[in-house]
Design an enzyme around this catalytic site. Sequence first.
Site, PDB file in Angstrom:
ATOM      1  N   LYS A 101       0.843  -1.198   0.000  1.00 24.98           N
ATOM      2  CA  LYS A 101       0.000   0.000   0.000  1.00 24.98           C
ATOM      3  C   LYS A 101       0.878   1.248   0.000  1.00 24.98           C
ATOM      4  O   LYS A 101       1.906   1.298   0.699  1.00 24.98           O
ATOM      5  CB  LYS A 101      -0.911  -0.024   1.230  1.00 24.98           C
ATOM      6  CG  LYS A 101      -1.967   1.082   1.267  1.00 24.98           C
ATOM      7  CD  LYS A 101      -2.875   0.904   2.485  1.00 24.98           C
ATOM      8  CE  LYS A 101      -3.923   1.985   2.584  1.00 24.98           C
ATOM      9  NZ  LYS A 101      -4.815   1.806   3.754  1.00 24.98           N
TER      10      LYS A 101
ATOM     11  N   SER B 203      -9.629   1.943   2.926  1.00 25.68           N
ATOM     12  CA  SER B 203      -8.778   2.655   1.993  1.00 25.68           C
ATOM     13  C   SER B 203      -7.764   1.774   1.268  1.00 25.68           C
ATOM     14  O   SER B 203      -7.107   2.229   0.334  1.00 25.68           O
ATOM     15  CB  SER B 203      -8.020   3.761   2.739  1.00 25.68           C
ATOM     16  OG  SER B 203      -7.168   3.199   3.732  1.00 25.68           O
TER      17      SER B 203
ATOM     18  N   SER C  97      -9.881  -0.382   7.121  1.00 24.18           N
ATOM     19  CA  SER C  97      -9.307  -0.201   5.781  1.00 24.18           C
ATOM     20  C   SER C  97      -8.631  -1.426   5.191  1.00 24.18           C
ATOM     21  O   SER C  97      -8.252  -1.414   4.021  1.00 24.18           O
ATOM     22  CB  SER C  97      -8.316   0.971   5.787  1.00 24.18           C
ATOM     23  OG  SER C  97      -9.004   2.189   5.885  1.00 24.18           O
TER      24      SER C  97
END
Length: 485
Positions: free
Chosen positions: A75, A150, A174
């Site tokens: 990420k 996210s 997330s």
Amino acid sequence: MASISDIHQQLISKQRSAVEITQEALENINQLEPKLKSFICVTAEKAIAQARQVDAKIAAGEKIGLLTGIPIAVKDNICTRGIPTTCGSKILQNFIPPYESTVTQKLVDAGAIILGKTNLDEFGMGSSTENSAYQVTTNPWDNTRVPGGSSGGSAAAVASAESVVALGSDTGGSIRQPASFCGVVGIKPTYGLVSRYGLVAYASSMDQIGPLSRTVKDSAILLQAIAGYDPKDSTSLNVPVPDYTKNLTPNLRPKGQIRIGLIQETFGDGLDSSVLQAFTKAVELMQELGAEIQVISCPRFSYGLPTYYVIAPSEASANLARYDGVKYGFRASESENLLNMYAKTRSEGFGSEVKRRIMIGTYALSAGYYDAYYLKAQKVRTLIKEDFDKAFAKVDILACPTSPTTAFKLGEKSDNPLSMYLSDLMTIPVNLAGLPALSLPCGFDQQGLPIGMQLISNVLKEDLLFEAAYVYEQANNWYKFQPQL
């Protein structure tokens, strides 16, 4: 794409080379990225170079670990030396960290091959991966829908076989919510189990890095590699890391030895009937497999959402004060003076959702409202943790749907922040309490969209989560379903 264990066997038996495996992943990325947009940055040359080093080790007869030669996506809010780390924000465009995060250093040391950095909601603030300054990621099961957020880029990359496994971060759901939306496994570990050194801060008292994978065992292997004490992180827990794969067997413990509590407060208004139906069937199967099922009340569970949206923006407003255009990242042009440059840089560099949360946090921390909002929210946070403590005196694991709905349409909730926030209703209380929780697939709705079940345990009981999740996973075929791309 095969599992970590399968790829490991292929490498040590010399059926396939690390270069071949890496090239397959990169070909998938090249083919699928125009539709999915999972990656902000792909490091193809670096990945092939790492793969060649792995092949050289194998050719020399060196013993390799489970993660050696395994393609992984990271990420883009986790710092990687020499690779851009943007956090999905214009304010960090072209920022290249001069240091490596602890988790990525552990992966590099283990011989894993980093394919690139995945897309996210800006600074982790969002539930759909639509808030990125660079691109909107789509769901591999339906390109007209969101992958969740996210960590939507990481979840989409794993679900579509662009990567074998991925790292995400979880502040209010997330990792787990996108895992649910994309039909993969995702775990948020106990707060402090995995080092946050090199994770760009959003809400420091809740942020935690964790794995996403297609199987429970792969998540267990990846967590094993990244967990452990780190003196560079002041909140890191100095505790031994157990072997998370040790108790992964298809059979649950003798009948009644694992007690699962269903959180009563998660079955109210807003829960899709298809989600409830899939979750109910999953619970019935767990009961057939030997779990003792009971309904548990966590009275303040519903307070999690408003509590989170006071505490998290407050911490974010402080953490994001460092971005001013002076040392790195985006800087606004044609400023009249230094103060004007700060204001213009932040105004042009931050997206609307980040600005909204900074403003909420600044307001909650202001002199006249600190006691009424921030201090009160911290008190409620303590009460939420107490509810979990009482529940774990009666059961070993708590269970509920991961999200009230399946993946929603792109743009459907963009103009309604409160509706967007509600998609994390089931996951947020876990972060407030610092507990570990895992999401795994438990079915599909009538439109063929994945549904996730969330299992929550007491602190540092990740091994129990993996054990129960593995038994459920092996008793059905949900994890074998792949999106038709």
